[in-house]
Each structure stands twice: as structure tokens, then as C-alpha cells.
Design a protein around this motif. Structure first.
Motif, PDB file in Angstrom:
ATOM      1  N   PHE A   1      14.238 -11.769  -1.139  1.00  0.00           N
ATOM      2  CA  PHE A   1      13.180 -12.362  -1.287  1.00  0.00           C
ATOM      3  C   PHE A   1      11.909 -11.927  -0.366  1.00  0.00           C
ATOM      4  CE2 PHE A   1      16.769 -15.401  -1.493  1.00  0.00           C
ATOM      5  CZ  PHE A   1      16.655 -15.597  -2.984  1.00  0.00           C
ATOM      6  N   LEU A   2      12.265 -11.023   0.586  1.00  0.00           N
ATOM      7  CA  LEU A   2      11.208 -10.495   1.758  1.00  0.00           C
ATOM      8  C   LEU A   2      10.105  -9.535   0.773  1.00  0.00           C
ATOM      9  CD1 LEU A   2      10.298 -10.263   4.608  1.00  0.00           C
ATOM     10  CD2 LEU A   2      11.733  -8.428   4.810  1.00  0.00           C
ATOM     11  N   TYR A   3      10.618  -8.635  -0.031  1.00  0.00           N
ATOM     12  CA  TYR A   3       9.853  -7.610  -0.605  1.00  0.00           C
ATOM     13  C   TYR A   3       8.860  -8.317  -1.566  1.00  0.00           C
ATOM     14  CZ  TYR A   3      12.938  -4.079   0.987  1.00  0.00           C
ATOM     15  OH  TYR A   3      13.573  -3.235   1.958  1.00  0.00           O
ATOM     16  N   PRO A   4       9.084  -9.214  -2.582  1.00  0.00           N
ATOM     17  CA  PRO A   4       8.032  -9.820  -3.285  1.00  0.00           C
ATOM     18  C   PRO A   4       7.031 -10.727  -2.533  1.00  0.00           C
ATOM     19  CG  PRO A   4      10.250 -10.837  -3.805  1.00  0.00           C
ATOM     20  CD  PRO A   4      10.386  -9.863  -2.997  1.00  0.00           C
ATOM     21  N   LEU A   5       7.689 -11.532  -1.346  1.00  0.00           N
ATOM     22  CA  LEU A   5       6.637 -12.043  -0.472  1.00  0.00           C
ATOM     23  C   LEU A   5       5.760 -11.236   0.222  1.00  0.00           C
ATOM     24  CD1 LEU A   5       6.383 -14.912   0.997  1.00  0.00           C
ATOM     25  CD2 LEU A   5       7.783 -14.195   2.625  1.00  0.00           C
ATOM     26  N   LEU A   6       6.205 -10.191   0.672  1.00  0.00           N
ATOM     27  CA  LEU A   6       5.110  -9.232   1.374  1.00  0.00           C
ATOM     28  C   LEU A   6       4.328  -8.729   0.271  1.00  0.00           C
ATOM     29  CD1 LEU A   6       7.279  -7.413   3.866  1.00  0.00           C
ATOM     30  CD2 LEU A   6       5.979  -9.208   4.303  1.00  0.00           C
ATOM     31  N   LEU A   7       4.727  -8.352  -0.814  1.00  0.00           N
ATOM     32  CA  LEU A   7       3.598  -7.837  -2.053  1.00  0.00           C
ATOM     33  C   LEU A   7       2.564  -9.015  -2.229  1.00  0.00           C
ATOM     34  CD1 LEU A   7       6.265  -5.890  -4.363  1.00  0.00           C
ATOM     35  CD2 LEU A   7       4.334  -4.920  -3.024  1.00  0.00           C
ATOM     36  N   MET A   8       3.124 -10.087  -2.370  1.00  0.00           N
ATOM     37  CA  MET A   8       2.307 -11.327  -2.668  1.00  0.00           C
ATOM     38  C   MET A   8       1.374 -11.609  -1.972  1.00  0.00           C
ATOM     39  SD  MET A   8       2.710 -11.942  -5.790  1.00  0.00           S
ATOM     40  CE  MET A   8       1.791 -13.503  -6.145  1.00  0.00           C
ATOM     41  N   ALA A   9       1.741 -11.370  -0.355  1.00  0.00           N
ATOM     42  CA  ALA A   9       0.938 -11.523   0.724  1.00  0.00           C
ATOM     43  C   ALA A   9      -0.280 -10.206   0.745  1.00  0.00           C
ATOM     44  CB  ALA A   9       1.548 -11.440   2.242  1.00  0.00           C
ATOM     45  N   LEU A  10       0.182  -8.991   0.427  1.00  0.00           N
ATOM     46  CA  LEU A  10      -0.789  -7.955   0.419  1.00  0.00           C
ATOM     47  C   LEU A  10      -1.724  -8.237  -0.754  1.00  0.00           C
ATOM     48  CD1 LEU A  10       1.306  -4.834   1.093  1.00  0.00           C
ATOM     49  CD2 LEU A  10      -0.321  -5.967   2.669  1.00  0.00           C
ATOM     50  N   ALA A  11      -1.358  -8.853  -1.821  1.00  0.00           N
ATOM     51  CA  ALA A  11      -2.387  -9.129  -3.050  1.00  0.00           C
ATOM     52  C   ALA A  11      -3.065 -10.006  -2.524  1.00  0.00           C
ATOM     53  CB  ALA A  11      -1.576  -9.658  -4.265  1.00  0.00           C
ATOM     54  N   TYR A  12      -2.745 -11.086  -1.706  1.00  0.00           N
ATOM     55  CA  TYR A  12      -3.884 -12.185  -1.531  1.00  0.00           C
ATOM     56  C   TYR A  12      -4.742 -11.647  -0.537  1.00  0.00           C
ATOM     57  CZ  TYR A  12      -1.396 -16.403  -3.337  1.00  0.00           C
ATOM     58  OH  TYR A  12      -0.662 -17.476  -3.904  1.00  0.00           O
ATOM     59  N   MET A  13      -4.482 -10.650   0.308  1.00  0.00           N
ATOM     60  CA  MET A  13      -5.137  -9.975   1.370  1.00  0.00           C
ATOM     61  C   MET A  13      -6.253  -9.252   0.449  1.00  0.00           C
ATOM     62  SD  MET A  13      -5.497  -9.882   4.637  1.00  0.00           S
ATOM     63  CE  MET A  13      -4.045  -9.860   5.635  1.00  0.00           C
ATOM     64  N   SER A  14      -5.618  -8.515  -0.228  1.00  0.00           N
ATOM     65  CA  SER A  14      -6.723  -7.423  -1.072  1.00  0.00           C
ATOM     66  C   SER A  14      -7.609  -8.518  -1.799  1.00  0.00           C
ATOM     67  CB  SER A  14      -6.018  -6.594  -2.034  1.00  0.00           C
ATOM     68  OG  SER A  14      -5.179  -5.798  -1.336  1.00  0.00           O
ATOM     69  N   ALA A  15      -7.232  -9.655  -2.400  1.00  0.00           N
ATOM     70  CA  ALA A  15      -8.213 -10.516  -3.172  1.00  0.00           C
ATOM     71  C   ALA A  15      -9.157 -11.075  -2.412  1.00  0.00           C
ATOM     72  CB  ALA A  15      -7.342 -11.505  -4.105  1.00  0.00           C
ATOM     73  N   PHE A  16      -9.018 -11.281  -1.029  1.00  0.00           N
ATOM     74  CA  PHE A  16      -9.597 -12.125  -0.052  1.00  0.00           C
ATOM     75  C   PHE A  16     -10.775 -10.864   0.305  1.00  0.00           C
ATOM     76  CE2 PHE A  16     -10.965 -12.171   4.485  1.00  0.00           C
ATOM     77  CZ  PHE A  16     -11.568 -13.262   4.243  1.00  0.00           C
ATOM     78  N   GLY A  17     -10.246  -9.851   0.548  1.00  0.00           N
ATOM     79  CA  GLY A  17     -11.270  -8.654   0.718  1.00  0.00           C
ATOM     80  C   GLY A  17     -12.210  -8.539  -0.211  1.00  0.00           C
ATOM     81  N   SER A  18     -11.650  -8.316  -1.716  1.00  0.00           N
ATOM     82  CA  SER A  18     -12.807  -7.982  -2.663  1.00  0.00           C
ATOM     83  C   SER A  18     -13.573  -9.360  -2.682  1.00  0.00           C
ATOM     84  CB  SER A  18     -11.930  -7.949  -3.762  1.00  0.00           C
ATOM     85  OG  SER A  18     -12.771  -8.164  -5.085  1.00  0.00           O
TER      86      SER A  18
END
Lengths: 68, 242
Positions: free
Chosen positions: B200-217
Motif C-alpha cells: 500500500f505504501l509504494y502506490p501511495l507514495l507514487l500517487m503523492a509524487l504524481a500529485y506534487m508534479s501535477a501541482f508543480g506544472s
């Protein structure tokens, strides 16, 4: 550790799929909103800049031909 | 004076930087989200939550982002108020609608998880209430900026309101420790390491990084829009005076 995708969310499909659908919609809205905002103001700036340049050119006195 | 990054203090350099950085972050967000969704739907059902555990992969990153974006809004407002950085004010203004969207997502997806797990769409739990207050701060910030015609006054009033709202961030974070709450305590960012299973941790962290990158963009794109808007208004004012 990770096998095939498990897309059968029963008996919680009525909660899981709307959550993902709403997330997709909100992201689509954020992307469309950000792009539309940037494009609108960029186009407006460029249009105003062209108008300003044309007005500046019209104000300049005409160049006289001084060749003999 | 606090040294601001070069692109923050110079609009031309910022525009050159954001021109390539925004699509780069956007592309990164898509790749990370696809990987996170794949792992999220390949993970087994939780023994207590069943398939609703998958809502956590979109709910928890949204909740983290709601706080992170507000921290960005607060920092940009501070720089705008104290150092009069025009780009800092544009950054604050650009962050608010994105933060409001992430906070709304956290509240809605949390509600969709809460109904089957807690038996209620909403409870006046300390964490949920403080996140609702955070959402209201975003809305109030945007309403205040929209209500004032004078750009300088709107920036100043908005920055003060944003800084008042920063007080709410530790309340959101520590509400689960300070009051009895239905929400569990921290399970990822802990001194003794995460207590979440790796599946559960790996998909959670990947999605968190995806949200962060989307916000950055999206943040960069919105700041670019703000820069264009201010240039357009300056040109319109000059044309009206001529």
C-alpha cells in the motif's frame, strides 16, 4: 508482490469508482482552467501590444524624402 | 534579505524557466500517476477496508497537497508582503484555486471512504473540521482578491489573510493527536518509519509524487497566466492614458 489488476471493487464499487471519477474530473478542471487562463491573457497581451505598436507608428511624423 | 531563487525575482527568467519546466512536470505527473494507479489496483484488498483502501491512494495525497499548497501560498504571501516581489504575489494568487481544488478533493474522497467504513458521509471530527476550515480559508482568499479592484490593496489584504490561515496548518496536522478523532495518527511520516505495508505504501507514495508534479506544472502555468494578465492590464492602462 504485485499481481494482476483487481478492478472488481464490489461490494464498494458505488464508493470507489465515484471517488476516482470525481478526482479525474477535478484534475481535468484544474488543467483546463490553468491552460485557458494562461492562453486567454497571453492572446490579450499580444493583441494589446500590437494595438499599442500601431498607435505609436501612427503618431510618428511621416519620414520626408530628402534625396536630391 | 532572504535570497529568493533567481526565477522568482525576475519575470523574464521565470517565463523562460517555466516554459520548459511546466510540460516537464506535467509529463512526470502522468508517468507517476500511471505507475501509482497500476500498483494501486494490483495491490490486494485490505483485510479491514476491502476495496475502499484504493480510495486512500487518491485521498491521502489530496489531503497532503491541501496543506502543502497552503504552505506555498503562505510563503509566497510572506515574500509578497515583506519583500514586495511581484512574482511572489502572482505565485500566491495562482496557488489558491489549485489548493482549493485539492482540499475539495480530500473532503469529497474522504466522505466517499467514510460512508462505507464509518457509516457516515460526514462527522465533525477534529481533522475533517480543520480541513473544512482550510478550504474556507482558500475560498475567502480568492473572494477577497476578487472583491478589491485595487491590485496592490488586494495583494496586501490577501497576503495578510493567507498568513492568518497558516495558523490552521499545525491544527490540521496535529488535530489527531490533540483531540479524540476518528482519523488515525500519522502512519507514513513517522520517526520510527512508516507503519503501512509496502503493497500500500509504494502506490501511495507514487500517487503523492504524481500529485506534487501535477501541482508543480499547473502552478507554473497559472503563474504564467498571471504574468500575462498583469502585462495586459499595464498595456490597457497605458493605452487609456495615451
Amino acid at each position: 508482490m504485485f499481481g494482476m489488476l483487481d478492478l472488481d471493487a464490489s461490494p464498494y464499487g458505488a464508493f470507489v469508482w465515484p471517488a476516482f471519477a470525481i478526482t479525474a474530473l477535478v484534475f481535468a478542471g484544474m488543467i483546463a482552467g490553468a491552460l485557458a487562463h494562461a492562453r486567454h491573457w497571453r492572446a490579450r497581451t499580444e493583441a494589446l501590444r500590437k494595438t499599442a505598436e500601431a498607435a505609436e507608428a501612427a503618431r510618428r511624423p511621416p519620414v520626408q524624402d530628402v534625396t536630391p | 534579505m532572504i535570497p529568493a531563487p533567481a526565477f522568482l525575482s525576475n519575470p523574464e527568467r521565470f517565463m523562460a524557466f517555466s516554459r520548459w519546466a511546466a510540460p516537464l512536470f506535467g509529463g512526470l505527473a502522468v508517468v507517476l500517476a500511471l505507475a501509482g494507479l497500476w500498483l494501486g489496483f494490483a495491490a490486494p484488498e485490505d483485510y479491514q477496508q476491502g476495496d475502499t483502501v484504493r480510495i486512500m491512494f487518491i485521498h491521502v495525497p489530496a489531503a497532503w497537497m491541501s496543506m502543502f499548497v497552503y504552505a506555498c501560498l503562505g510563503t509566497a504571501s510572506f515574500l509578497s508582503l515583506v519583500f514586495r516581489h511581484a512574482l511572489a504575489d502572482a505565485a500566491a494568487q495562482a496557488a489558491a484555486p489549485l489548493g482549493a481544488a485539492f482540499t475539495a478533493l480530500a473532503l469529497i474522497t474522504g466522505s466517499l471512504w467514510g460512508r462505507p467504513m464509518w457509516g457516515a458521509w460526514w462527522v465533525w471530527d477534529a481533522r475533517m473540521t480543520s480541513v473544512l476550515v482550510l478550504f474556507l480559508f482558500y475560498v475567502a482568499y480568492m473572494a477577497l482578491r476578487a472583491a478589491l479592484d485595487d491590485e496592490a490593496k488586494a495583494a496586501r489584504a490577501g497576503a495578510i489573510l493567507a498568513l492568518v490561515g497558516v495558523v490552521n496548518l499545525p491544527i490540521v496536522k496535529f488535530s489527531v493527536d490533540w483531540w479524540n478523532s476518528l482519523h488515525q495518527g500519522a502512519s507514513v511520516f513517522r520517526a520510527d518509519g512508516p507503519t503501512v505495508a509496502d503493497v500500500f505504501l509504494y502506490p501511495l507514495l507514487l500517487m503523492a509524487l504524481a500529485y506534487m508534479s501535477a501541482f508543480g506544472s499547473l502552478w507554473l502555468v497559472r503563474i504564467r497566466g498571471e504574468v500575462w494578465r498583469r502585462r495586459a492590464e499595464a498595456l490597457a492602462l497605458r493605452a487609456a492614458r495615451a
